[in-house]
Design a protein around this motif. Structure first.
Motif, PDB file in Angstrom:
ATOM      1  N   SER A  34       0.789  -1.333  -0.239  1.00 23.78           N
ATOM      2  CA  SER A  34       0.112  -0.174  -0.318  1.00 23.78           C
ATOM      3  C   SER A  34       0.823   1.189   0.217  1.00 23.78           C
ATOM      4  CB  SER A  34      -1.109  -0.104   1.672  1.00 23.78           C
ATOM      5  OG  SER A  34      -0.675  -0.016   2.102  1.00 23.78           O
ATOM      6  N   MET A  35       0.416   2.275  -0.731  1.00 25.30           N
ATOM      7  CA  MET A  35       1.372   3.447  -0.429  1.00 25.30           C
ATOM      8  C   MET A  35       1.235   4.081   0.934  1.00 25.30           C
ATOM      9  SD  MET A  35       1.770   4.122  -3.466  1.00 25.30           S
ATOM     10  CE  MET A  35       2.155   6.373  -4.390  1.00 25.30           C
ATOM     11  N   ASP A  36       0.299   3.511   1.970  1.00 30.50           N
ATOM     12  CA  ASP A  36       0.654   3.789   3.084  1.00 30.50           C
ATOM     13  C   ASP A  36       1.860   3.887   3.861  1.00 30.50           C
ATOM     14  OD1 ASP A  36      -2.084   5.674   4.225  1.00 30.50           O
ATOM     15  OD2 ASP A  36      -2.732   3.968   3.588  1.00 30.50           O
ATOM     16  N   ALA A  37       2.119   1.925   3.710  1.00 33.19           N
ATOM     17  CA  ALA A  37       2.723   1.153   4.424  1.00 33.19           C
ATOM     18  C   ALA A  37       3.970   1.741   3.646  1.00 33.19           C
ATOM     19  CB  ALA A  37       3.023   0.257   3.560  1.00 33.19           C
ATOM     20  N   ILE A  38       4.463   2.327   2.661  1.00 38.04           N
ATOM     21  CA  ILE A  38       5.726   2.473   1.167  1.00 38.04           C
ATOM     22  C   ILE A  38       5.778   4.163   2.090  1.00 38.04           C
ATOM     23  CG2 ILE A  38       6.306   3.885  -0.494  1.00 38.04           C
ATOM     24  CD1 ILE A  38       4.906   1.604  -2.296  1.00 38.04           C
ATOM     25  N   ALA A  39       4.700   5.267   2.858  1.00 45.20           N
ATOM     26  CA  ALA A  39       5.454   6.546   2.655  1.00 45.20           C
ATOM     27  C   ALA A  39       5.520   6.203   4.720  1.00 45.20           C
ATOM     28  CB  ALA A  39       4.449   6.854   3.230  1.00 45.20           C
ATOM     29  N   ALA A  40       4.860   4.830   4.943  1.00 42.64           N
ATOM     30  CA  ALA A  40       5.291   5.247   6.280  1.00 42.64           C
ATOM     31  C   ALA A  40       6.934   4.206   6.094  1.00 42.64           C
ATOM     32  CB  ALA A  40       4.990   3.941   7.029  1.00 42.64           C
ATOM     33  N   GLU A  41       7.546   3.461   5.685  1.00 40.96           N
ATOM     34  CA  GLU A  41       8.768   3.044   5.508  1.00 40.96           C
ATOM     35  C   GLU A  41       9.836   4.269   4.785  1.00 40.96           C
ATOM     36  OE1 GLU A  41      11.736   0.201   5.166  1.00 40.96           O
ATOM     37  OE2 GLU A  41       9.880  -0.284   5.729  1.00 40.96           O
ATOM     38  N   ALA A  42       9.342   4.874   4.192  1.00 41.96           N
ATOM     39  CA  ALA A  42      10.067   6.405   3.478  1.00 41.96           C
ATOM     40  C   ALA A  42      10.169   7.286   5.071  1.00 41.96           C
ATOM     41  CB  ALA A  42       9.810   7.020   2.530  1.00 41.96           C
ATOM     42  N   LYS A  43       9.488   7.394   5.658  1.00 41.04           N
ATOM     43  CA  LYS A  43       9.498   8.325   6.942  1.00 41.04           C
ATOM     44  C   LYS A  43       8.808   9.776   6.038  1.00 41.04           C
ATOM     45  CE  LYS A  43      12.543   5.966  10.016  1.00 41.04           C
ATOM     46  NZ  LYS A  43      12.309   4.792   9.517  1.00 41.04           N
ATOM     47  N   ILE A  44       7.861   9.411   5.112  1.00 42.25           N
ATOM     48  CA  ILE A  44       7.009  10.822   4.375  1.00 42.25           C
ATOM     49  C   ILE A  44       5.324  10.745   4.448  1.00 42.25           C
ATOM     50  CG2 ILE A  44       8.517  11.050   3.083  1.00 42.25           C
ATOM     51  CD1 ILE A  44       7.365   9.720   0.947  1.00 42.25           C
ATOM     52  N   SER A  45       4.474  11.766   4.228  1.00 40.60           N
ATOM     53  CA  SER A  45       4.016  11.960   4.209  1.00 40.60           C
ATOM     54  C   SER A  45       2.961  11.056   3.220  1.00 40.60           C
ATOM     55  CB  SER A  45       2.885  13.453   4.835  1.00 40.60           C
ATOM     56  OG  SER A  45       2.893  13.908   3.330  1.00 40.60           O
ATOM     57  N   LYS A  46       2.190  10.218   3.404  1.00 41.10           N
ATOM     58  CA  LYS A  46       0.767   9.754   1.859  1.00 41.10           C
ATOM     59  C   LYS A  46       1.066  11.017   1.035  1.00 41.10           C
ATOM     60  CE  LYS A  46      -2.761   7.527   1.520  1.00 41.10           C
ATOM     61  NZ  LYS A  46      -3.709   6.805   1.740  1.00 41.10           N
ATOM     62  N   PRO A  47       0.671  11.728   1.651  1.00 45.23           N
ATOM     63  CA  PRO A  47       0.109  13.061  -0.116  1.00 45.23           C
ATOM     64  C   PRO A  47       1.802  13.904  -0.960  1.00 45.23           C
ATOM     65  CG  PRO A  47      -0.312  13.718   2.037  1.00 45.23           C
ATOM     66  CD  PRO A  47      -0.358  12.299   2.704  1.00 45.23           C
ATOM     67  N   MET A  48       2.851  13.851  -0.436  1.00 45.55           N
ATOM     68  CA  MET A  48       4.115  13.984  -0.531  1.00 45.55           C
ATOM     69  C   MET A  48       4.612  12.450  -1.501  1.00 45.55           C
ATOM     70  SD  MET A  48       7.957  14.712   1.291  1.00 45.55           S
ATOM     71  CE  MET A  48       7.709  16.473   1.323  1.00 45.55           C
ATOM     72  N   LEU A  49       4.180  11.705  -1.268  1.00 43.33           N
ATOM     73  CA  LEU A  49       4.638  10.801  -1.511  1.00 43.33           C
ATOM     74  C   LEU A  49       3.477  10.317  -3.587  1.00 43.33           C
ATOM     75  CD1 LEU A  49       5.677   7.627  -2.441  1.00 43.33           C
ATOM     76  CD2 LEU A  49       4.156   6.059  -1.621  1.00 43.33           C
ATOM     77  N   TYR A  50       2.785  10.943  -3.282  1.00 40.27           N
ATOM     78  CA  TYR A  50       1.635  10.815  -4.113  1.00 40.27           C
ATOM     79  C   TYR A  50       2.041  12.338  -5.264  1.00 40.27           C
ATOM     80  CZ  TYR A  50      -1.551   7.306  -3.585  1.00 40.27           C
ATOM     81  OH  TYR A  50      -2.438   6.269  -3.521  1.00 40.27           O
ATOM     82  N   LEU A  51       2.258  13.358  -4.058  1.00 44.04           N
ATOM     83  CA  LEU A  51       3.397  14.205  -5.593  1.00 44.04           C
ATOM     84  C   LEU A  51       3.999  14.479  -5.963  1.00 44.04           C
ATOM     85  CD1 LEU A  51       2.803  17.143  -5.533  1.00 44.04           C
ATOM     86  CD2 LEU A  51       4.530  17.552  -3.684  1.00 44.04           C
ATOM     87  N   TYR A  52       5.127  13.203  -6.013  1.00 47.57           N
ATOM     88  CA  TYR A  52       6.002  12.788  -6.906  1.00 47.57           C
ATOM     89  C   TYR A  52       5.653  11.639  -7.792  1.00 47.57           C
ATOM     90  CZ  TYR A  52       9.890  15.277  -4.198  1.00 47.57           C
ATOM     91  OH  TYR A  52      10.925  16.137  -3.814  1.00 47.57           O
ATOM     92  N   TYR A  53       4.693  10.574  -7.381  1.00 47.62           N
ATOM     93  CA  TYR A  53       4.492   8.927  -7.646  1.00 47.62           C
ATOM     94  C   TYR A  53       3.293   9.388  -7.610  1.00 47.62           C
ATOM     95  CZ  TYR A  53       9.047   8.144  -7.576  1.00 47.62           C
ATOM     96  OH  TYR A  53      10.713   8.514  -7.704  1.00 47.62           O
TER      97      TYR A  53
END
Length: 198
Positions: A34-53
């Motif tokens: 999940s994008m939630d799990a990936i964001a948590a692993e990267a120690k960033i917010s999910k919105p930031m993850l979606y901003l890039y990908y």
């Protein structure tokens, strides 16, 4: 979230996200990641993850692209002109297998996850085709007096197919990198030395 993440340079943030994505995809599989799990692993917010990908598919495609390039870079020492062609083949095999051994998560994403997803088949096939071309050239250059009918491209396909299968066993701990390289090298040269049919 980790403090100061926003101050990191863009390239560093992207690497951080891709590292996290490879970890989660390899651990959970594409569908269960999940994008939630990936964001948590990267120690960033999910919105930031979606901003890039913008989607999980886009992020997975970026992982395939990066890991494929890393595999190709791993075997570039084989192109050293100071090596004999046969040494180049050996270096390519050893470099590839040691890279797999040291980057098992990358291999799981490329070999187990990516090839199982129909929408990423073309991307994986493109990276594989580059490896086939490189391997075919190495085999051709390292073979003395080859039979005019020798199809080095097909031989490269066979060797890479065997290499992928052996690498998968390496990841499972069934064989070491050096032993695997010896096995594949022997397989390659025995095949090239095959006798003609009467």
């Amino acid at each position: 979230m980790a403090g100061g993440t926003k101050r990191l340079p863009r390239a560093v943030r992207e690497q951080q996200m891709l590292d996290a994505a490879v970890e989660i995809f390899s651990r959970n599989g594409f569908h269960d990641a999940s994008m939630d799990a990936i964001a948590a692993e990267a120690k960033i917010s999910k919105p930031m993850l979606y901003l890039y990908y913008g989607s999980k598919d886009e992020l997975f495609a970026a992982c395939i692209n990066r890991e494929g390039l890393r595999f190709l870079e791993a075997i570039t020492p084989a192109g050293d002109p100071k090596l004999t062609p046969r040494e180049q083949v050996r270096v390519a095999l050893v470099s590839f297998l040691h890279f797999v051994d040291e980057n098992r998560r990358s291999w799981q994403v490329l070999y187990r996850q990516a090839i199982a997803q129909q929408r990423f088949v073309a991307q994986v096939a493109s990276a594989r085709e580059r490896m086939i071309e490189m391997t075919a050239k190495l085999l051709e250059n390292s073979t003395k007096n080859p039979d005019p009918g020798t199809n080095f491209s097909i031989m490269a396909v066979a060797l890479i197919g065997a290499g992928e299968a052996v690498a998968d066993r390496l990841v499972e701990g069934e064989i070491g990198a050096e032993e695997a390289a010896d096995l594949l090298e022997t397989l390659a040269w025995r095949g090239l030395a095959g006798k003609k049919r009467d």
